[in-house]
Design a protein around this motif. Structure first.
Motif, PDB file in Angstrom:
ATOM      1  N   TYR A 250      28.280  43.931  34.537  1.00 27.24           N
ATOM      2  CA  TYR A 250      29.727  44.089  34.600  1.00 27.24           C
ATOM      3  C   TYR A 250      30.340  43.153  35.635  1.00 27.24           C
ATOM      4  CZ  TYR A 250      29.681  48.306  31.675  1.00 27.24           C
ATOM      5  OH  TYR A 250      29.551  49.197  30.631  1.00 27.24           O
TER       6      TYR A 250
ATOM      7  N   ALA B 267      33.214  40.358  35.110  1.00 28.28           N
ATOM      8  CA  ALA B 267      34.436  40.377  35.927  1.00 28.28           C
ATOM      9  C   ALA B 267      34.741  38.991  36.487  1.00 28.28           C
ATOM     10  CB  ALA B 267      34.280  41.390  37.068  1.00 28.28           C
TER      11      ALA B 267
ATOM     12  N   GLU C 166      41.550  42.097  32.811  1.00 28.24           N
ATOM     13  CA  GLU C 166      40.153  42.236  32.396  1.00 28.24           C
ATOM     14  C   GLU C 166      39.217  42.193  33.608  1.00 28.24           C
ATOM     15  OE1 GLU C 166      42.340  40.284  31.042  1.00 28.24           O
ATOM     16  OE2 GLU C 166      42.347  40.542  28.852  1.00 28.24           O
TER      17      GLU C 166
ATOM     18  N   TYR D 173      36.509  45.234  34.725  1.00 26.86           N
ATOM     19  CA  TYR D 173      35.054  45.073  34.833  1.00 26.86           C
ATOM     20  C   TYR D 173      34.548  45.158  36.263  1.00 26.86           C
ATOM     21  CZ  TYR D 173      34.526  44.233  29.889  1.00 26.86           C
ATOM     22  OH  TYR D 173      34.494  44.400  28.518  1.00 26.86           O
TER      23      TYR D 173
ATOM     24  N   LYS E  84      34.192  48.748  36.802  1.00 27.90           N
ATOM     25  CA  LYS E  84      32.985  49.262  36.125  1.00 27.90           C
ATOM     26  C   LYS E  84      31.745  48.990  36.970  1.00 27.90           C
ATOM     27  CE  LYS E  84      34.395  48.986  31.227  1.00 27.90           C
ATOM     28  NZ  LYS E  84      33.912  50.299  30.764  1.00 27.90           N
TER      29      LYS E  84
END
Length: 219
Positions: free
Chosen positions: A170, A174, A185, A189, A192
């Protein structure tokens, strides 16, 4: 002794765990023998691990027999003995021993690709975290949805390596979005990644927030 040893084992206080497992084993706790075997496998002391697994297996400990047999399968260079080990593992797998299925699969990786996949999937169907992790990585570069599905299952069933890998997966996504200035976005991420306690992602996110605040104060 065994319960406290287990707590030390889970918190990675290995010396304390060994001492307590050893005391427990001397009181005829077979599970302690098995756990000592696992510890010495991780410490790369195969000789001691074998001794503890063998002692536990001699007291009808199925998981210890599984580990003992797999060790022999890996380290015995005499191929004529392998069928004997596979038979033992197959007998264990018939009792839904997912580790036995996984170890058979590993053996067939070098000998029969179809059987490798078959046993790997059977182990995964029993929620074997090692099998789930391997399957996840098979899909990593070809199907991101399946990769995430299997690696999350692997984490759910206790694979610590999978936690770090998914967090970095992740995190890399990112940074890719950040380089393309896709900030929404990027934030999704990086968050996450932080959910899986990635310290690099935490620092990255804190730095990003700090820079944004500085920019706001300059207006």
């Amino acid at each position: 002794y065994y319960i406290i040893g287990s707590i030390y084992h889970k918190t990675n206080k290995i010396t304390n765990a060994i001492n307590l497992y050893d005391k427990s084993a001397k009181l005829n706790n077979v599970d302690s023998l098995y756990e000592l075997g696992l510890i010495y496998i991780n410490l790369k002391n195969n000789k001691l691990a074998q001794q503890y697994f063998e002692q536990a297996a001699n007291h009808n400990h199925p998981a210890a027999l599984c580990e003992l047999t797999n060790n022999k399968l890996i380290n015995d260079n005499d191929d004529t003995n392998h069928s004997k080990y596979i038979e033992i593992l197959n007998n264990l797998s018939n009792k839904n021993d997912s580790n036995a299925l996984f170890y058979i699969g590993n053996y067939y990786l070098k000998h029969n690709n179809n059987l490798y996949k078959e046993y790997l999937q059977k182990a995964a169907n029993l929620n074997n975290h090692q099998a789930l992790y391997v399957i996840a990585n098979i899909y990593k570069n070809s199907d991101s949805n399946k990769y995430i599905k299997y690696i999350e299952l692997s984490i759910q069933y206790g694979n610590k390596n999978a936690i770090n890998e998914l967090s970095m997966y992740y995190y890399d996504i990112a940074l890719l979005h950040k380089s393309k200035n896709k900030i929404n976005e990027y934030l999704i991420y990086v968050q996450k990644s932080i959910e899986y306690e990635n310290e690099t992602a935490i620092q990255e996110y804190n730095d990003y927030i700090h820079i944004q605040k500085l920019r706001q104060n300059n207006f």
